[in-house]
Motif scaffolding. Structure first.
Motif, mmCIF file in Angstrom:
data_model
loop_
_atom_site.group_PDB
_atom_site.id
_atom_site.type_symbol
_atom_site.label_atom_id
_atom_site.label_comp_id
_atom_site.label_asym_id
_atom_site.label_seq_id
_atom_site.Cartn_x
_atom_site.Cartn_y
_atom_site.Cartn_z
ATOM 1 N N PRO A 264 0.811 -1.221 0.000
ATOM 2 C CA PRO A 264 0.000 0.000 0.000
ATOM 3 C C PRO A 264 0.845 1.273 0.000
ATOM 4 O O PRO A 264 0.422 2.294 -0.562
ATOM 5 C CB PRO A 264 -0.844 -0.122 1.275
ATOM 6 N N CYS A 265 2.023 1.207 0.623
ATOM 7 C CA CYS A 265 2.918 2.372 0.568
ATOM 8 C C CYS A 265 3.353 2.647 -0.873
ATOM 9 O O CYS A 265 3.502 3.812 -1.282
ATOM 10 C CB CYS A 265 4.150 2.143 1.440
ATOM 11 N N SER A 266 3.543 1.574 -1.651
ATOM 12 C CA SER A 266 3.939 1.736 -3.053
ATOM 13 C C SER A 266 2.792 2.284 -3.888
ATOM 14 O O SER A 266 3.013 3.055 -4.834
ATOM 15 C CB SER A 266 4.426 0.396 -3.618
ATOM 16 N N VAL A 267 1.568 1.903 -3.563
ATOM 17 C CA VAL A 267 0.395 2.497 -4.224
ATOM 18 C C VAL A 267 0.391 4.003 -3.991
ATOM 19 O O VAL A 267 0.188 4.799 -4.916
ATOM 20 C CB VAL A 267 -0.909 1.863 -3.695
ATOM 21 N N ALA A 268 0.634 4.407 -2.742
ATOM 22 C CA ALA A 268 0.637 5.822 -2.398
ATOM 23 C C ALA A 268 1.800 6.554 -3.068
ATOM 24 O O ALA A 268 1.640 7.672 -3.572
ATOM 25 C CB ALA A 268 0.710 5.988 -0.879
ATOM 26 N N TYR A 269 2.972 5.931 -3.094
ATOM 27 C CA TYR A 269 4.143 6.549 -3.729
ATOM 28 C C TYR A 269 3.872 6.785 -5.217
ATOM 29 O O TYR A 269 4.175 7.856 -5.756
ATOM 30 C CB TYR A 269 5.358 5.641 -3.545
ATOM 31 N N ASN A 270 3.302 5.796 -5.871
ATOM 32 C CA ASN A 270 3.011 5.934 -7.294
ATOM 33 C C ASN A 270 2.009 7.064 -7.543
ATOM 34 O O ASN A 270 2.168 7.873 -8.463
ATOM 35 C CB ASN A 270 2.471 4.618 -7.847
ATOM 36 N N ALA A 271 0.964 7.121 -6.697
ATOM 37 C CA ALA A 271 -0.066 8.138 -6.873
ATOM 38 C C ALA A 271 0.465 9.543 -6.624
ATOM 39 O O ALA A 271 0.160 10.475 -7.381
ATOM 40 C CB ALA A 271 -1.239 7.858 -5.936
ATOM 41 N N VAL A 272 1.269 9.708 -5.589
ATOM 42 C CA VAL A 272 1.670 11.043 -5.149
ATOM 43 C C VAL A 272 2.979 11.493 -5.780
ATOM 44 O O VAL A 272 3.081 12.599 -6.330
ATOM 45 C CB VAL A 272 1.787 11.081 -3.611
ATOM 46 N N VAL A 273 3.997 10.642 -5.714
ATOM 47 C CA VAL A 273 5.334 11.034 -6.169
ATOM 48 C C VAL A 273 5.474 10.909 -7.679
ATOM 49 O O VAL A 273 6.027 11.790 -8.346
ATOM 50 C CB VAL A 273 6.418 10.211 -5.456
ATOM 51 N N MET A 274 4.957 9.824 -8.243
ATOM 52 C CA MET A 274 5.134 9.558 -9.668
ATOM 53 C C MET A 274 4.056 10.208 -10.532
ATOM 54 O O MET A 274 4.349 10.740 -11.600
ATOM 55 C CB MET A 274 5.148 8.041 -9.919
ATOM 56 N N ASN A 275 2.798 10.174 -10.068
ATOM 57 C CA ASN A 275 1.691 10.603 -10.933
ATOM 58 C C ASN A 275 1.097 11.963 -10.591
ATOM 59 O O ASN A 275 0.199 12.428 -11.284
ATOM 60 C CB ASN A 275 0.575 9.552 -10.911
ATOM 61 N N SER A 276 1.581 12.589 -9.525
ATOM 62 C CA SER A 276 1.101 13.930 -9.169
ATOM 63 C C SER A 276 2.266 14.911 -9.242
ATOM 64 O O SER A 276 3.410 14.554 -8.975
ATOM 65 C CB SER A 276 0.514 13.940 -7.752
ATOM 66 N N ASN A 277 1.943 16.129 -9.591
ATOM 67 C CA ASN A 277 2.955 17.187 -9.675
ATOM 68 C C ASN A 277 2.872 18.035 -8.415
ATOM 69 O O ASN A 277 2.217 19.075 -8.384
ATOM 70 C CB ASN A 277 2.732 18.029 -10.928
ATOM 71 N N ILE A 278 3.525 17.566 -7.344
ATOM 72 C CA ILE A 278 3.459 18.241 -6.046
ATOM 73 C C ILE A 278 4.816 18.853 -5.728
ATOM 74 O O ILE A 278 5.842 18.177 -5.794
ATOM 75 C CB ILE A 278 3.033 17.260 -4.938
ATOM 76 N N ARG A 279 4.777 20.133 -5.359
ATOM 77 C CA ARG A 279 5.998 20.859 -5.047
ATOM 78 C C ARG A 279 5.958 21.352 -3.606
ATOM 79 O O ARG A 279 4.865 21.519 -3.038
ATOM 80 C CB ARG A 279 6.163 22.041 -5.998
ATOM 81 N N PRO A 280 7.130 21.591 -3.000
ATOM 82 C CA PRO A 280 7.150 22.130 -1.637
ATOM 83 C C PRO A 280 6.310 23.400 -1.537
ATOM 84 O O PRO A 280 6.382 24.284 -2.395
ATOM 85 C CB PRO A 280 8.637 22.428 -1.410
ATOM 86 N N CYS B 142 6.906 15.211 0.287
ATOM 87 C CA CYS B 142 7.213 16.054 -0.876
ATOM 88 C C CYS B 142 7.258 17.535 -0.523
ATOM 89 O O CYS B 142 7.538 18.369 -1.389
ATOM 90 C CB CYS B 142 6.181 15.825 -1.984
ATOM 91 N N GLY B 143 6.948 17.874 0.730
ATOM 92 C CA GLY B 143 7.008 19.262 1.167
ATOM 93 C C GLY B 143 5.703 20.010 1.116
ATOM 94 O O GLY B 143 5.672 21.233 1.277
ATOM 95 N N ALA B 144 4.595 19.297 0.899
ATOM 96 C CA ALA B 144 3.292 19.953 0.799
ATOM 97 C C ALA B 144 2.674 20.193 2.172
ATOM 98 O O ALA B 144 2.991 19.509 3.154
ATOM 99 C CB ALA B 144 2.352 19.111 -0.051
#
Length: 341
Positions: free
Chosen positions: A151-167, A190-192
Protein backbone atom coordinates in the motif's frame (compact mmCIF):
# COMPACT_ATOMS: atom_id res chain seq x y z
CA UNK A 1 0.76 -30.80 3.73
CA UNK A 2 -2.34 -28.65 4.19
CA UNK A 3 -2.64 -25.19 5.74
CA UNK A 4 -5.51 -22.95 6.77
CA UNK A 5 -6.32 -20.27 4.19
CA UNK A 6 -8.76 -17.36 3.98
CA UNK A 7 -10.68 -18.17 0.80
CA UNK A 8 -13.12 -16.02 -1.19
CA UNK A 9 -15.21 -18.71 -2.86
CA UNK A 10 -17.97 -16.91 -4.78
CA UNK A 11 -19.37 -13.52 -5.77
CA UNK A 12 -22.14 -13.76 -3.21
CA UNK A 13 -21.83 -11.33 -0.31
CA UNK A 14 -20.00 -12.80 2.68
CA UNK A 15 -18.49 -15.69 0.71
CA UNK A 16 -15.22 -15.90 2.64
CA UNK A 17 -14.24 -18.74 4.94
CA UNK A 18 -11.30 -20.73 6.28
CA UNK A 19 -10.42 -23.72 4.12
CA UNK A 20 -7.57 -26.21 4.26
CA UNK A 21 -5.46 -26.02 1.10
CA UNK A 22 -2.49 -27.97 -0.19
CA UNK A 23 1.02 -26.56 -0.06
CA UNK A 24 1.69 -24.98 -3.51
CA UNK A 25 3.96 -26.64 -6.05
CA UNK A 26 6.39 -24.08 -7.46
CA UNK A 27 7.61 -23.69 -11.01
CA UNK A 28 11.17 -23.32 -12.27
CA UNK A 29 11.19 -19.53 -11.87
CA UNK A 30 9.23 -19.39 -8.60
CA UNK A 31 10.02 -19.45 -4.93
CA UNK A 32 7.93 -20.86 -2.12
CA UNK A 33 7.43 -18.30 0.61
CA UNK A 34 6.53 -19.02 4.21
CA UNK A 35 4.32 -16.04 4.98
CA UNK A 36 5.20 -14.08 8.11
CA UNK A 37 2.54 -11.36 7.90
CA UNK A 38 -0.11 -10.25 5.43
CA UNK A 39 -2.01 -6.97 5.49
CA UNK A 40 -5.76 -6.77 4.99
CA UNK A 41 -6.49 -4.43 2.08
CA UNK A 42 -9.68 -2.54 1.36
CA UNK A 43 -9.98 -4.66 -1.78
CA UNK A 44 -10.10 -7.80 0.40
CA UNK A 45 -13.01 -6.21 2.26
CA UNK A 46 -14.73 -5.28 -1.01
CA UNK A 47 -14.52 -8.89 -2.21
CA UNK A 48 -15.92 -10.04 1.14
CA UNK A 49 -18.84 -7.59 0.91
CA UNK A 50 -19.15 -8.21 -2.85
CA UNK A 51 -19.14 -4.56 -3.89
CA UNK A 52 -15.94 -4.75 -5.95
CA UNK A 53 -15.65 -3.80 -9.62
CA UNK A 54 -12.94 -6.22 -10.86
CA UNK A 55 -13.02 -9.81 -12.08
CA UNK A 56 -12.19 -12.48 -9.49
CA UNK A 57 -11.15 -16.07 -10.25
CA UNK A 58 -13.18 -17.93 -7.63
CA UNK A 59 -12.25 -19.67 -5.42
CA UNK A 60 -9.15 -17.70 -4.50
CA UNK A 61 -7.00 -17.23 -1.39
CA UNK A 62 -7.12 -13.56 -0.41
CA UNK A 63 -4.12 -11.38 0.42
CA UNK A 64 -1.63 -9.40 -1.64
CA UNK A 65 0.23 -7.36 1.01
CA UNK A 66 2.73 -9.85 2.36
CA UNK A 67 6.23 -10.75 3.36
CA UNK A 68 8.05 -13.80 4.63
CA UNK A 69 11.04 -16.10 4.23
CA UNK A 70 12.02 -18.16 1.20
CA UNK A 71 11.91 -21.88 1.98
CA UNK A 72 12.23 -23.34 -1.54
CA UNK A 73 13.75 -22.20 -4.84
CA UNK A 74 12.81 -23.14 -8.40
CA UNK A 75 15.74 -24.54 -10.39
CA UNK A 76 16.08 -21.41 -12.55
CA UNK A 77 16.07 -18.96 -9.62
CA UNK A 78 19.35 -17.16 -9.01
CA UNK A 79 20.44 -14.39 -6.62
CA UNK A 80 18.13 -15.65 -3.89
CA UNK A 81 18.63 -18.29 -1.20
CA UNK A 82 16.55 -20.14 1.34
CA UNK A 83 15.99 -18.08 4.46
CA UNK A 84 16.05 -14.71 2.69
CA UNK A 85 13.60 -12.16 4.12
CA UNK A 86 11.48 -10.75 1.29
CA UNK A 87 8.33 -8.94 0.29
CA UNK A 88 6.54 -9.54 -2.98
CA UNK A 89 4.99 -7.33 -5.61
CA UNK A 90 1.43 -8.11 -6.66
CA UNK A 91 1.74 -8.81 -10.41
CA UNK A 92 1.69 -12.60 -10.10
CA UNK A 93 1.06 -13.17 -13.81
CA UNK A 94 2.02 -10.82 -16.66
CA UNK A 95 2.46 -11.02 -20.40
CA UNK A 96 6.23 -11.11 -20.82
CA UNK A 97 5.92 -9.96 -24.46
CA UNK A 98 3.68 -6.98 -23.69
CA UNK A 99 5.01 -3.58 -24.83
CA UNK A 100 4.03 -2.27 -21.40
CA UNK A 101 6.06 -4.97 -19.67
CA UNK A 102 9.07 -4.12 -21.83
CA UNK A 103 8.81 -0.54 -20.55
CA UNK A 104 8.67 -1.76 -16.95
CA UNK A 105 4.98 -0.88 -16.77
CA UNK A 106 3.76 -4.41 -16.12
CA UNK A 107 1.39 -2.97 -13.50
CA UNK A 108 -0.66 -1.66 -16.44
CA UNK A 109 -0.54 -4.87 -18.49
CA UNK A 110 -4.15 -5.79 -19.45
CA UNK A 111 -3.25 -9.46 -19.00
CA UNK A 112 -1.95 -8.91 -15.46
CA UNK A 113 -3.37 -11.14 -12.74
CA UNK A 114 -2.68 -10.23 -9.14
CA UNK A 115 -2.48 -12.18 -5.91
CA UNK A 116 -5.76 -12.43 -4.04
CA UNK A 117 -8.12 -12.10 -7.01
CA UNK A 118 -6.44 -13.56 -10.10
CA UNK A 119 -4.30 -16.20 -8.40
CA UNK A 120 -4.04 -17.48 -4.85
CA UNK A 121 -2.79 -14.89 -2.39
CA UNK A 122 -1.00 -14.96 0.94
CA UNK A 123 -3.63 -15.32 3.67
CA UNK A 124 -2.22 -18.76 4.34
CA UNK A 125 1.07 -20.31 5.47
CA UNK A 126 2.73 -20.83 2.06
CA UNK A 127 2.45 -18.92 -1.20
CA UNK A 128 4.03 -19.47 -4.62
CA UNK A 129 5.72 -16.31 -5.92
CA UNK A 130 7.59 -15.57 -9.17
CA UNK A 131 11.16 -14.65 -8.24
CA UNK A 132 10.89 -11.48 -10.36
CA UNK A 133 8.41 -10.11 -7.77
CA UNK A 134 10.77 -10.27 -4.80
CA UNK A 135 12.48 -7.51 -2.85
CA UNK A 136 14.93 -7.95 0.03
CA UNK A 137 13.78 -6.87 3.50
CA UNK A 138 16.51 -5.69 5.91
CA UNK A 139 16.68 -7.45 9.27
CA UNK A 140 15.85 -4.17 11.01
CA UNK A 141 12.41 -3.92 9.41
CA UNK A 142 9.78 -6.11 11.13
CA UNK A 143 7.54 -8.09 8.81
CA UNK A 144 4.33 -6.58 10.22
CA UNK A 145 5.59 -3.25 8.85
CA UNK A 146 7.34 -4.64 5.76
CA UNK A 147 4.12 -6.32 4.58
CA UNK A 148 2.70 -2.81 4.10
CA UNK A 149 5.27 -2.04 1.40
CA UNK A 150 2.50 -2.69 -1.12
CA UNK A 151 0.00 0.00 0.00
CA UNK A 152 2.92 2.37 0.57
CA UNK A 153 3.94 1.74 -3.05
CA UNK A 154 0.39 2.50 -4.22
CA UNK A 155 0.64 5.82 -2.40
CA UNK A 156 4.14 6.55 -3.73
CA UNK A 157 3.01 5.93 -7.29
CA UNK A 158 -0.07 8.14 -6.87
CA UNK A 159 1.67 11.04 -5.15
CA UNK A 160 5.33 11.03 -6.17
CA UNK A 161 5.13 9.56 -9.67
CA UNK A 162 1.69 10.60 -10.93
CA UNK A 163 1.10 13.93 -9.17
CA UNK A 164 2.95 17.19 -9.67
CA UNK A 165 3.46 18.24 -6.05
CA UNK A 166 6.00 20.86 -5.05
CA UNK A 167 7.15 22.13 -1.64
CA UNK A 168 4.62 24.63 -0.30
CA UNK A 169 1.67 23.26 -2.29
CA UNK A 170 -1.64 22.72 -0.53
CA UNK A 171 -2.85 19.17 -0.99
CA UNK A 172 -6.23 17.77 0.04
CA UNK A 173 -6.57 13.99 0.45
CA UNK A 174 -10.11 12.59 0.43
CA UNK A 175 -10.61 9.39 2.42
CA UNK A 176 -8.78 8.50 5.67
CA UNK A 177 -8.29 4.81 4.97
CA UNK A 178 -4.88 3.18 4.63
CA UNK A 179 -4.22 4.54 1.13
CA UNK A 180 -5.50 8.00 1.99
CA UNK A 181 -3.30 8.32 5.06
CA UNK A 182 -0.26 6.99 3.21
CA UNK A 183 -0.92 9.39 0.31
CA UNK A 184 -1.09 12.25 2.80
CA UNK A 185 2.20 11.10 4.35
CA UNK A 186 3.84 10.94 0.90
CA UNK A 187 2.59 14.44 0.01
CA UNK A 188 4.04 15.67 3.29
CA UNK A 189 7.39 14.08 2.39
CA UNK A 190 7.21 16.05 -0.88
CA UNK A 191 7.01 19.26 1.17
CA UNK A 192 3.29 19.95 0.80
CA UNK A 193 0.90 21.38 3.36
CA UNK A 194 -1.62 18.54 3.68
CA UNK A 195 -5.21 18.13 4.85
CA UNK A 196 -6.84 14.71 5.23
CA UNK A 197 -10.63 14.74 4.91
CA UNK A 198 -13.24 12.28 6.14
CA UNK A 199 -16.75 11.92 7.52
CA UNK A 200 -18.02 11.95 11.09
CA UNK A 201 -17.83 8.15 11.00
CA UNK A 202 -14.10 8.48 10.28
CA UNK A 203 -13.43 10.40 13.49
CA UNK A 204 -11.37 7.61 15.07
CA UNK A 205 -9.19 7.12 12.00
CA UNK A 206 -8.67 10.86 11.65
CA UNK A 207 -7.60 11.03 15.28
CA UNK A 208 -4.97 8.37 14.62
CA UNK A 209 -3.86 10.24 11.50
CA UNK A 210 -3.10 13.37 13.55
CA UNK A 211 0.12 11.70 14.71
CA UNK A 212 1.52 12.33 11.22
CA UNK A 213 1.19 16.08 11.70
CA UNK A 214 -1.16 16.97 8.88
CA UNK A 215 -4.47 18.79 9.25
CA UNK A 216 -7.51 16.54 9.68
CA UNK A 217 -10.98 17.71 8.63
CA UNK A 218 -14.45 16.24 9.08
CA UNK A 219 -16.80 17.38 6.34
CA UNK A 220 -16.23 20.55 4.32
CA UNK A 221 -12.60 21.17 3.35
CA UNK A 222 -13.36 24.23 1.19
CA UNK A 223 -12.30 26.81 3.83
CA UNK A 224 -8.91 25.09 4.23
CA UNK A 225 -8.40 24.64 0.49
CA UNK A 226 -9.13 28.29 -0.25
CA UNK A 227 -7.48 29.80 2.83
CA UNK A 228 -4.41 31.29 1.11
CA UNK A 229 -5.73 32.96 -2.02
CA UNK A 230 -9.32 31.81 -2.41
CA UNK A 231 -8.61 29.63 -5.45
CA UNK A 232 -8.41 26.12 -3.98
CA UNK A 233 -5.96 23.28 -3.49
CA UNK A 234 -3.04 22.72 -5.85
CA UNK A 235 -3.78 18.99 -5.84
CA UNK A 236 -6.65 16.84 -4.60
CA UNK A 237 -5.92 13.15 -4.13
CA UNK A 238 -9.12 11.11 -4.21
CA UNK A 239 -8.49 8.00 -2.13
CA UNK A 240 -12.13 7.31 -1.24
CA UNK A 241 -13.85 4.18 -2.45
CA UNK A 242 -16.79 5.89 -4.16
CA UNK A 243 -17.24 7.78 -7.42
CA UNK A 244 -19.11 10.74 -5.88
CA UNK A 245 -15.94 12.16 -4.29
CA UNK A 246 -14.77 13.28 -7.74
CA UNK A 247 -17.46 15.98 -7.55
CA UNK A 248 -15.99 17.15 -4.23
CA UNK A 249 -12.50 17.12 -5.72
CA UNK A 250 -13.63 19.30 -8.63
CA UNK A 251 -15.02 21.82 -6.16
CA UNK A 252 -11.85 21.90 -4.02
CA UNK A 253 -9.18 22.05 -6.73
CA UNK A 254 -7.86 25.38 -7.99
CA UNK A 255 -7.88 26.42 -11.65
CA UNK A 256 -5.08 24.61 -13.50
CA UNK A 257 -4.72 22.31 -10.51
CA UNK A 258 -4.63 18.52 -10.47
CA UNK A 259 -6.87 15.72 -9.25
CA UNK A 260 -5.26 12.32 -8.79
CA UNK A 261 -7.76 9.49 -8.41
CA UNK A 262 -6.48 6.36 -6.69
CA UNK A 263 -9.67 5.12 -5.01
CA UNK A 264 -11.96 2.71 -6.87
CA UNK A 265 -15.68 3.40 -7.24
CA UNK A 266 -17.95 1.33 -9.49
CA UNK A 267 -20.92 3.71 -9.29
CA UNK A 268 -21.84 5.96 -12.25
CA UNK A 269 -21.00 9.64 -11.74
CA UNK A 270 -24.44 11.18 -12.44
CA UNK A 271 -23.09 14.73 -12.40
CA UNK A 272 -21.52 17.15 -14.85
CA UNK A 273 -17.74 17.32 -15.12
CA UNK A 274 -17.83 20.72 -16.86
CA UNK A 275 -15.77 22.13 -13.99
CA UNK A 276 -12.90 19.94 -15.19
CA UNK A 277 -12.99 21.87 -18.47
CA UNK A 278 -13.74 25.30 -17.05
CA UNK A 279 -10.93 25.12 -14.47
CA UNK A 280 -8.47 23.57 -16.93
CA UNK A 281 -7.86 20.80 -14.39
CA UNK A 282 -5.66 17.75 -14.97
CA UNK A 283 -7.40 14.51 -13.96
CA UNK A 284 -4.91 11.69 -13.40
CA UNK A 285 -5.59 8.05 -12.55
CA UNK A 286 -3.05 5.99 -10.64
CA UNK A 287 -2.89 2.20 -10.40
CA UNK A 288 -0.52 -0.16 -8.63
CA UNK A 289 3.29 0.19 -8.84
CA UNK A 290 6.48 -1.33 -10.27
CA UNK A 291 9.96 -2.48 -9.22
CA UNK A 292 11.78 0.85 -8.65
CA UNK A 293 8.90 2.18 -6.57
CA UNK A 294 9.17 -0.80 -4.20
CA UNK A 295 12.88 -0.18 -3.74
CA UNK A 296 12.26 3.49 -2.89
CA UNK A 297 9.51 2.60 -0.42
CA UNK A 298 11.58 -0.06 1.33
CA UNK A 299 14.33 2.52 1.79
CA UNK A 300 11.83 4.97 3.30
CA UNK A 301 10.42 2.32 5.66
CA UNK A 302 13.85 1.13 6.75
CA UNK A 303 15.06 4.68 7.44
CA UNK A 304 11.77 5.41 9.27
CA UNK A 305 11.23 8.52 7.14
CA UNK A 306 7.93 6.78 6.43
CA UNK A 307 6.37 5.26 9.55
CA UNK A 308 3.48 2.82 9.20
CA UNK A 309 3.31 1.83 12.85
CA UNK A 310 0.54 4.34 13.74
CA UNK A 311 -1.92 2.82 11.26
CA UNK A 312 -1.49 -0.83 12.35
CA UNK A 313 -4.48 -1.54 14.56
CA UNK A 314 -3.54 -5.09 15.51
CA UNK A 315 -2.23 -8.47 14.41
CA UNK A 316 -4.62 -11.44 14.22
CA UNK A 317 -4.05 -15.09 13.34
CA UNK A 318 -5.52 -16.03 9.98
CA UNK A 319 -8.12 -18.16 11.73
CA UNK A 320 -9.41 -14.93 13.30
CA UNK A 321 -9.72 -13.25 9.89
CA UNK A 322 -13.36 -12.30 10.47
CA UNK A 323 -12.57 -10.14 13.48
CA UNK A 324 -9.66 -8.52 11.62
CA UNK A 325 -11.93 -7.75 8.64
CA UNK A 326 -14.73 -6.43 10.88
CA UNK A 327 -12.36 -4.16 12.79
CA UNK A 328 -11.30 -2.52 9.53
CA UNK A 329 -14.73 -2.51 7.93
CA UNK A 330 -16.25 -0.76 10.95
CA UNK A 331 -13.48 1.84 11.00
CA UNK A 332 -12.27 0.82 14.46
CA UNK A 333 -8.80 0.26 13.06
CA UNK A 334 -7.10 1.60 9.96
CA UNK A 335 -5.07 -1.48 9.04
CA UNK A 336 -5.43 -5.06 10.21
CA UNK A 337 -2.50 -7.46 9.81
CA UNK A 338 -2.79 -11.25 9.79
CA UNK A 339 -0.27 -13.85 10.91
CA UNK A 340 -0.68 -17.27 9.24
CA UNK A 341 -0.82 -20.33 11.49
Amino acid sequence: MKSAAVVNFSSKQGSVEIREIEKPIIGESDVLLEVANVGVCGSDLHQWTSDHSWHVNYPVVLGHEFGGRIIELGKNVTNWKEGDRVVSETAAQINEASPLNRQGLYNLDPDRKGFGYGVNGAMTKYVKVPARCLHHVPDSLPFEQACLTEPCSVAYNAVVMNSNIRPGDRVVVLGPGTIGILCAAMAQLCGADVALVGLESDKGRLETAKSYGFTTIIGDAKPWATEYDGLGADCVIDAAGISQTLKIALDLVRPKGQITKVGWGPQPLNFSIDALVQKNVTLQGSFSHNWPIWEKVLALLTSEKLDVKPIIGGVWETTDWHEAFEQMHSGKVIKSVLKPV
